[in-house]
Structures are given as structure tokens and as C-alpha cells.
Design a protein around this motif. Structure first.
Motif, PDB file in Angstrom:
ATOM      1  N   SER A   1      -6.981  27.300  17.794  1.00 52.97           N
ATOM      2  CA  SER A   1      -6.742  25.910  17.418  1.00 52.97           C
ATOM      3  C   SER A   1      -5.726  25.248  18.339  1.00 52.97           C
ATOM      4  O   SER A   1      -5.731  24.032  18.494  1.00 52.97           O
ATOM      5  N   PHE A   2      -4.874  26.045  18.992  1.00 54.48           N
ATOM      6  CA  PHE A   2      -3.954  25.427  19.948  1.00 54.48           C
ATOM      7  C   PHE A   2      -4.723  24.870  21.135  1.00 54.48           C
ATOM      8  O   PHE A   2      -4.513  23.724  21.550  1.00 54.48           O
TER       9      PHE A   2
ATOM     10  N   THR B   1      -6.563  21.808  20.132  1.00 54.26           N
ATOM     11  CA  THR B   1      -5.695  20.636  20.038  1.00 54.26           C
ATOM     12  C   THR B   1      -5.390  20.063  21.417  1.00 54.26           C
ATOM     13  O   THR B   1      -5.374  18.846  21.620  1.00 54.26           O
ATOM     14  N   LEU B   2      -5.174  20.968  22.364  1.00 58.46           N
ATOM     15  CA  LEU B   2      -4.893  20.545  23.743  1.00 58.46           C
ATOM     16  C   LEU B   2      -6.054  19.705  24.277  1.00 58.46           C
ATOM     17  O   LEU B   2      -5.867  18.629  24.852  1.00 58.46           O
TER      18      LEU B   2
ATOM     19  N   TRP C   1      -8.397  18.180  22.480  1.00 64.17           N
ATOM     20  CA  TRP C   1      -8.579  16.959  21.687  1.00 64.17           C
ATOM     21  C   TRP C   1      -7.624  15.866  22.162  1.00 64.17           C
ATOM     22  O   TRP C   1      -7.984  14.705  22.264  1.00 64.17           O
ATOM     23  N   GLN C   2      -6.390  16.279  22.468  1.00 61.83           N
ATOM     24  CA  GLN C   2      -5.416  15.314  22.973  1.00 61.83           C
ATOM     25  C   GLN C   2      -5.826  14.817  24.355  1.00 61.83           C
ATOM     26  O   GLN C   2      -5.697  13.639  24.670  1.00 61.83           O
TER      27      GLN C   2
ATOM     28  N   ARG D   1      -8.292  11.890  21.755  1.00 61.85           N
ATOM     29  CA  ARG D   1      -8.637  11.988  20.335  1.00 61.85           C
ATOM     30  C   ARG D   1     -10.009  11.423  19.991  1.00 61.85           C
ATOM     31  O   ARG D   1     -10.193  10.821  18.943  1.00 61.85           O
TER      32      ARG D   1
ATOM     33  N   VAL E   1      -9.962  20.463  14.108  1.00 60.27           N
ATOM     34  CA  VAL E   1      -8.774  19.760  14.602  1.00 60.27           C
ATOM     35  C   VAL E   1      -8.979  18.261  14.448  1.00 60.27           C
ATOM     36  O   VAL E   1      -8.104  17.533  13.969  1.00 60.27           O
TER      37      VAL E   1
ATOM     38  N   ALA F   1      -6.678  15.851  12.213  1.00 57.74           N
ATOM     39  CA  ALA F   1      -5.854  14.903  12.968  1.00 57.74           C
ATOM     40  C   ALA F   1      -6.152  13.470  12.560  1.00 57.74           C
ATOM     41  O   ALA F   1      -5.318  12.589  12.709  1.00 57.74           O
TER      42      ALA F   1
ATOM     43  N   ALA G   1       2.784  15.111  20.170  1.00 60.10           N
ATOM     44  CA  ALA G   1       1.501  14.743  19.552  1.00 60.10           C
ATOM     45  C   ALA G   1       0.706  15.994  19.187  1.00 60.10           C
ATOM     46  O   ALA G   1       0.110  16.077  18.112  1.00 60.10           O
ATOM     47  N   GLU G   2       0.733  16.976  20.068  1.00 60.58           N
ATOM     48  CA  GLU G   2       0.000  18.211  19.775  1.00 60.58           C
ATOM     49  C   GLU G   2       0.588  18.907  18.562  1.00 60.58           C
ATOM     50  O   GLU G   2      -0.137  19.406  17.701  1.00 60.58           O
TER      51      GLU G   2
ATOM     52  N   ARG H   1       2.129  17.587  16.084  1.00 60.10           N
ATOM     53  CA  ARG H   1       1.702  16.851  14.877  1.00 60.10           C
ATOM     54  C   ARG H   1       0.301  17.255  14.452  1.00 60.10           C
ATOM     55  O   ARG H   1       0.042  17.545  13.287  1.00 60.10           O
ATOM     56  N   ASP H   2      -0.602  17.264  15.428  1.00 63.22           N
ATOM     57  CA  ASP H   2      -1.988  17.607  15.101  1.00 63.22           C
ATOM     58  C   ASP H   2      -2.091  19.038  14.599  1.00 63.22           C
ATOM     59  O   ASP H   2      -2.848  19.340  13.672  1.00 63.22           O
ATOM     60  N   LEU H   3      -1.321  19.928  15.229  1.00 65.55           N
ATOM     61  CA  LEU H   3      -1.401  21.332  14.817  1.00 65.55           C
ATOM     62  C   LEU H   3      -0.858  21.507  13.404  1.00 65.55           C
ATOM     63  O   LEU H   3      -1.419  22.255  12.606  1.00 65.55           O
TER      64      LEU H   3
ATOM     65  N   ALA I   1      -0.899  19.263  11.066  1.00 67.19           N
ATOM     66  CA  ALA I   1      -1.931  18.732  10.164  1.00 67.19           C
ATOM     67  C   ALA I   1      -3.058  19.736  10.003  1.00 67.19           C
ATOM     68  O   ALA I   1      -3.563  19.959   8.893  1.00 67.19           O
ATOM     69  N   LEU I   2      -3.433  20.387  11.103  1.00 70.54           N
ATOM     70  CA  LEU I   2      -4.528  21.354  11.041  1.00 70.54           C
ATOM     71  C   LEU I   2      -4.171  22.545  10.156  1.00 70.54           C
ATOM     72  O   LEU I   2      -4.938  22.968   9.295  1.00 70.54           O
ATOM     73  N   LYS I   3      -2.963  23.083  10.389  1.00 71.35           N
ATOM     74  CA  LYS I   3      -2.567  24.272   9.595  1.00 71.35           C
ATOM     75  C   LYS I   3      -2.473  23.916   8.125  1.00 71.35           C
ATOM     76  O   LYS I   3      -2.816  24.719   7.254  1.00 71.35           O
TER      77      LYS I   3
ATOM     78  N   MET J   1      -5.868  23.866   6.847  1.00 71.32           N
ATOM     79  CA  MET J   1      -6.373  25.245   6.769  1.00 71.32           C
ATOM     80  C   MET J   1      -5.987  25.930   5.478  1.00 71.32           C
ATOM     81  O   MET J   1      -6.768  26.645   4.881  1.00 71.32           O
TER      82      MET J   1
ATOM     83  N   GLU K   1      -0.853  31.077  16.167  1.00 68.87           N
ATOM     84  CA  GLU K   1      -2.167  31.689  16.362  1.00 68.87           C
ATOM     85  C   GLU K   1      -2.070  33.207  16.424  1.00 68.87           C
ATOM     86  O   GLU K   1      -2.456  33.820  17.405  1.00 68.87           O
TER      87      GLU K   1
END
Ligand SMILES: Nc1ncnc2c1ncn2[C@@H]1O[C@H](COP(=O)(O)OP(=O)(O)OP(=O)(O)O)[C@@H](O)[C@H]1O
Ligand SMILES: [Mg+2]
Lengths: 374, 260
Positions: free
Chosen positions: A62-63, A66-67, A69-70, A74, A93, A97, B117-118, B120-122, B124-126, B129, B161
Motif C-alpha cells: 500500500s505504500f 500511495t506513491l 496514486w499521489q 489522485r 488507496v 483517500a 500527503a502520502e 495522510r493517505d496511508l 486513511a488507508l490503514k 483497513m 507494511e
């Protein structure tokens, strides 16, 4: 370096100018971590118009998702090829997001006013709680006087040992050194006027009446006051205090009362001990510098320092001990179950104790201004 | 596929004063397994977990993670190894001074490779999950219920991860319904993220629902390490008491029904 095989993540733009960006290798946190910045830049350079080909990507977590997606700004790029499971990873993601997390509210003028109001009301709160604690202690005192069986003797003696006996070495050291320094500085001045023998007056009055009690109070507030606050605070955090209440054991009788009593009893003794040590230091320093013999010093001391000063010192010690213990317990019982509250209450406990001691000392100095001065 | 065991414990001896807790304990956890470690109270399960995390060191024996000695290498290498597993402590161990989002983002922020930003998204994702609503992001740990604390702690454990997840009593203190949904959550994550999991638990329901293998800690070592079916067949007083009771049998019957 690591046991299993980690494929370097790669990004490359096809040389034929067709605008195809190929990604390969592992796009996982561990693989990316080595040069995240470079990868991020190359991805950004790709832009949304290229054809993204992720067919050679071996792993995507997921990392990595996310990379990407950014990097895509988005949204899904128009031309993209990747397998279904990776698409699902990125999809997750994208979905999470899209629902942004709420921000902690920013600090506004209204909040500032609220904070101010809280502080004012908080002060009232402190006062009410403090008075309640004091009242409860008076009730406890009446109770144990009526029912001598309930004296928490073990706790009192344990506390006496902890706040009294164990504080002796450090109190002695600090007292001795302060005595030496004070005597040394005064001697420098007195010798100029040929008034050597007044060193006994200065040291005797200064240390016994003023410096001894205040010095010990500062030391004890830092040493025992903070310990009391922290102990009660942690007991609140771990619900030990609630457990006591549930067993019908009075927390004030078992926890607060012994601490307050022990410190009130121990402080005069500590004051006496520290003042003696300070006088010893001063005496040695005077002997070295001014050649005043110990015998002369000890003989002059009771003549120039009326005995009332010793009593004032001891009473001050008891009052300061009482205040320090009360303040420490007051703040300890206010601790909320989190580390931030524990640390701020411990700080407040020490600062308040020292401030209050000095204020009260000033008041006592005014009240007793005509007692015990030769 | 890389078959090196994720965890390898070899001849572990642990002693607290005169109290000998482990005496020659061996255990190998292969990638992708979901191992339940069971044993009587005070048999040293938490201590095994603490050895694996590296919080304590056994008096003798070797602890290997991902095929390397846990304590070998430079501090930097050891740190890199520690980032490959996530831990869910029994009581969550959330940082009480940080809110939920900050707790989950903490390991990422420490790593310093994700942008704001990443991160934040991560986060939200976790949170999605583990089934936490976005609104909970600004709550403080003291404001959470027991089940939510576990979910936040799990999300934090997943932040980097990890390939390996260590769980200490994941369902203890949860009501049966929450416990079941937490078990379901672990199962989903185990499948989706290809995790290896080692969990300590007393709960037969949890074991029956999740474990691919059961390791039984008794007599200071692992007396049985096999699938649940095979474990049941082992003759050992502890195993008979643990799974043989009315509750144990019913839990097993339930899990069989859901499988077929
Ligand atoms: N720090 C320590 N100091 C001394 N003894 C310890 C320490 N930690 C654990 N022990 C002892 O080691 C033994 C195993 O403890 P451990 O916490 O690992 O048990 P456990 O199997 O997790 O039990 P439970 O199921 O009750 O959680 C116990 O007898 C305990 O008293
Ligand atoms: Mg345990």
C-alpha cells in the motif's frame, strides 16, 4: 544485506518516444525506502499523459500504491496496464483517500478566549479541590484520633524514611557547600572593615532563620514533592486508586494523610540537619579564611543568635513541609490517565510548591520581624 | 518462493532468578503461516513474544528473524529488521499524548520517507483497513473503547507494511461479537497482505477460526506444533484440558461447520 531477495524498483521511459513508462521490481516500502526521493521525482516527471505499464512490477504494497496514486495526481491515468490484484490494491488507496480525515480544529480567537476562561475557572477549581483535600485531611485526623487502631503507621514510617532519611545525604552536601560559599563571600567583605567576628552573626541568623528552611524546601519540593505527585498520578493511571476506593479503603487516609504527616514531621528535622551542616561549612571556611577558632565560633553563636530563631526555623520547616506535601498530593490526584497530564501536573506541583513556599516565607518574615532579632 | 522460516527459535533457555521458564524451546514459523501459541497461564508465552521482538534476550539459544540472528549486525541493520514486523501489544500501548491519526502515522513519520500527503493517505488507508471511521482520527486514546484501541493499535502495527505480525492476546477483553469481527479482520489482512502471524491466545474460538498451526507451550518447551486437528490427537494433559473441555469441543465443531 537481507536474507530474501528484494528486487530494486525501477522506472524507465521507453526510448522509442511512444511515451511508455515502464515500472518494474518491488514497489514495497522496504524496497522504495532506499531512494524514495528519486523514484518520486521520476514518477512525477511521467505525467498523466504517458502510458503507464506496470506489468513487470513484482510486488506492490500500500505504500507503493500511495506513491503512485499521489504521482498520478489522485486520479486514474488514461492509459494504464497492470494486473487485477495490483489494481485492487491501488483501488483501496483511492477509495480511502477520497474520504479525507477530519483535521484537528485550528486554533481561533474564540479558542483563545475559552482557554483564558478555563484558566480563570481552573484556578477556582484548584482552590475548591485544595480546600476539599484540606477538609478531608482534617476529618481523617479527627478519625484517627477517635479510632487509634486506624493510624496508618506503616505508611507513615515508610514515608518518613523516604522523604526524611533518604534526603539526608543530599541535604547535607548542599547545606555544607552553601555554608562554605556564604562564609567565604561574607568574610571577604567583613575583613575590609575589620569586622571579622560578625561572621558568626551573619551566618547564624541567615542560615538558621532564613536560608536553612528555604533551601531544604526547594530541595524537598524537587525531590519528594515531585515523587509524591508522580506516584499518585501513576496510581490514578493504573486505576490503583479506584481499586482502593472499591475496597472501601479511604484514599486520603491511606495515601495522602501519611505523606502529609510524614513530610510535616520530617521537614523540621531536615531543616535542623541542613542548617547544622551549613553552619559547619561556614565555620570551617571562617577558620581557614579569618582564623576564627571553632571554639570561639560555637561560644559566640548562642550569644548573638537568640534561641527564638531556631524555633522560627523549625516552625517554618513544618509549615513548608505541610504545604509541599499538600500541593504535591493535590496535583497528583488531578492527573488524567495520559502521559501528558502526568508530566504537566508534576511540573506544576514542583513550581507551585516552590512559589508558595517563598510567598509564605515572605509573609512569615513580616509577621515575625520583631521576634528573635538581637 | 522463499522457504526460509520467518521466525526460528532454537534452544531457547529463559530464567528469571531461580524460575526456569523455557528450557530448550524450539519453534519455526514458515512464511504465510498463522501460528497460535497456546499454553497455561505463566507458561511463558508473552516472554517468547518479547524474545522475538527483541525486548528481552534469552539466557541461551538463538532467535532468528527472516533468516538472520535478531541481535546480529550494526544498529542500523537491527533497526531495519525491526521495521519488518509489527506488534500488537495486549493493551494496545497507544501513545496517550497523540491522537488516533498521529498514533497510526507515527512509525511512518519516524521513517521520514513519506511526504505529508502520502502519510495522510496511508493513515486513511490503514484506518479503512481495520474498519475505523474517518471521524475517529482526531480522538485521543483515552476516548476510545477497548475494541477501538485494538483496531488503532493494529493499524499502527501495519503502518510500515510488515511481513510479520505479532499479536499478544488479540481478542482478550473484547465481547464475543467484537472478538469475532476482530478475528475476521485479522483473517482478511492475513490473506490480503500475505502476512505471517504469530499470536498468543487463550481463546479456542480464535484458534479454531484463524490458526493454520498451533504451537503448544508446556513443560517449558513446545510440546506440539501442528495443525489444529493433529494437535487434538496429541496425548498431553495440558492439550486434553485445553481443547477437551465442553467449550473447546463446541468451538471446534462450529469452525468445522463454517468450513464446509
Ligand atoms: N520481568 C520478569 N521478572 C521476573 N519474572 C518474570 C518476568 N516476566 C515474566 N516472568 C515470569 O515468567 C513466567 C512467564 O511469564 P509470561 O508473562 O511469559 O507468562 P504468560 O504465558 O504470558 O502468562 P499469561 O497467559 O498469564 O499472560 C511467569 O512465571 C512470570 O512470573
Ligand atoms: Mg501473557
Amino acid at each position: 544485506m537481507n536474507g530474501d531477495t528484494l528486487q530494486r524498483p525501477t522506472v524507465a521511459l521507453d526510448a522509442d518516444g511512444a511515451g511508455v513508462l515502464r515500472l518494474g521490481g518491488d514497489w514495497t516500502l522496504r524496497a522504495i525506502a532506499k531512494d524514495a526521493e528519486r523514484l518520486r521525482k521520476t514518477l512525477r516527471a511521467g505525467g498523466p499523459d504517458v502510458h503507464w505499464v506496470l506489468d513487470d512490477v513484482t510486488r506492490l504494497d500500500s505504500f507503493g500504491a500511495t506513491l503512485l496514486w499521489q504521482a498520478w495526481g489522485r486520479r486514474w491515468p488514461d492509459r494504464l496496464s497492470l494486473d487485477a490484484s495490483m489494481r485492487a490494491t491501488i483501488e483501496r488507496v483511492a477509495v480511502s483517500a477520497a474520504k479525507p480525515l477530519p483535521d484537528p480544529r485550528p486554533f481561533t480567537l474564540v479558542d483563545a478566549i475559552i482557554v483564558l476562561g478555563r484558566a480563570v475557572l481552573g484556578f477556582r477549581n484548584h482552590l475548591v479541590d485544595f480546600v476539599r483535600l484540606l477538609g478531608q485531611l482534617c476529618l481523617d485526623l479527627l478519625h484517627v484520633l477517635a479510632v487509634p487502631r486506624d493510624w496508618p503507621l506503616r505508611e507513615i514510617s515508610a514515608n518518613l524514611f523516604k522523604v526524611g532519611v533518604k534526603a539526608m545525604p543530599v541535604a547535607a552536601l548542599v547545606g555544607f557547600l552553601i555554608g562554605v560559599v556564604l562564609s567565604y563571600l561574607s568574610a571577604l567583605q567583613l575583613r575590609n572593615f575589620g569586622a571579622d567576628i560578625f561572621i558568626v552573626d551573619i551566618l547564624g541568623l541567615g542560615i538558621i532563620r532564613e536560608l536553612g528552611p528555604v533551601l531544604v524546601s526547594v530541595l524537598v519540593a524537587g525531590r519528594s514533592g515531585s515523587a509524591m505527585t508522580a506516584q499518585l498520578g501513576v496510581m490514578r493511571v493504573t486505576e490503583e486508586i479506584d481499586a482502593l476506593s472499591a475496597m472501601g479503603v479511604s484514599r486520603s487516609l491511606r495515601l495522602v494523610f501519611p505523606k502529609v504527616l510524614a513530610l510535616t514531621l520530617a521537614m523540621p528535622l531536615l531543616v535542623m540537619w541542613t542548617s547544622s551542616m551549613a553552619l559547619l561549612g561556614g565555620m570551617i571556611s571562617a577558620w581557614v579564611q579569618l582564623d576564627l577558632s571553632f571554639g570561639f565560633f560555637l561560644e559566640t553563636l548562642p550569644r548573638v543568635v537568640p534561641i527564638a530563631n531556631v524555633y522560627i526555623g523549625l516552625v517554618k520547616g513544618a509549615i513548608f513541609g505541610l504545604l509541599i506535601a499538600l500541593i504535591a498530593c493535590h496535583f497528583g490526584l488531578r492527573v488524567q490517565p495520559n502521559t501528558e497530564s502526568l508530566s504537566s501536573n508534576t511540573t506544576s506541583s514542583v513550581v507551585t510548591a516552590i512559589t508558595v513556599v517563598i510567598l509564605v516565607d515572605a509573609v512569615i518574615a513580616i509577621v515575625t520581624r520583631s521576634i528573635g532579632v538581637p | 518462493m522463499n522457504a526460509a522460516p520467518v521466525i526460528r527459535l532454537d534452544g531457547i533457555v529463559t530464567r528469571f532468578g531461580a524460575n526456569l521458564v523455557h528450557d530448550g524451546l524450539d519453534l519455526e514459523v514458515a512464511p504465510g503461516e498463522l501460528v497460535a501459541l497456546v499454553g497455561g497461564s505463566g507458561s511463558g508465552k508473552t516472554t517468547v513474544l518479547r524474545h522475538v521482538i527483541g525486548l528481552t534476550r534469552p539466557a541461551a539459544g538463538e532467535v532468528c528473524l527472516f533468516g538472520e540472528d535478531l541481535h546480529a549486525g550494526s544498529p542500523r541493520e537491527r533497526q531495519a529488521r525491526q521495521r519488518r514486523f509489527g506488534v500488537l501489544f495486549q493493551h494496545g500501548a497507544l501513545f496517550s499524548a497523540l491522537n488516533v491519526a498521529q498514533n497510526i502515522g507515527f512509525p511512518l513519520r519516524e521513517l521520514r520517507i513519506a511526504t505529508r500527503a502520502e502519510t495522510r493517505d496511508l493513515i486513511a488507508l490503514k484506518m479503512a483497513m481495520v474498519g475505523l471511521e474517518p471521524e475517529t482520527a482526531v480522538l485521543m486514546p483515552a476516548e476510545l473503547s477497548g475494541g477501538m484501541v485494538k483496531r488503532v493499535a493494529l493499524a499502527r502495527a501495519l503502518a510500515l507494511e510488515p511481513e510479520l505480525l505479532l499479536l499478544d492476546e488479540p481478542t482478550a477483553g473484547l465481547d464475543p461479537e467484537r472478538s469475532a469481527s476482530f478475528v475476521e479482520l485479522i483473517r482478511t489482512l492475513h490473506e490480503r497482505l500475505a502476512l505471517t502471524v504469530l499470536m498468543v491466545t487463550h481463546d479456542v474460538d480464535t484458534i479454531a477460526a484463524l490458526a493454520t498451526k498451533v504451537a503448544v507451550l508446556a513443560d517449558r518447551r513446545i510440546v506440539s506444533y501442528a495443525s489444529l486437528e493433529d494437535t487434538m490427537a496429541v496425548e498431553h494433559p495440558f492439550i486434553e484440558r485445553f481443547f477437551g473441555g465442553e467449550h473447546g469441543r463446541r468451538a471446534l465443531a462450529r469452525s468445522k461447520r463454517t468450513e464446509t
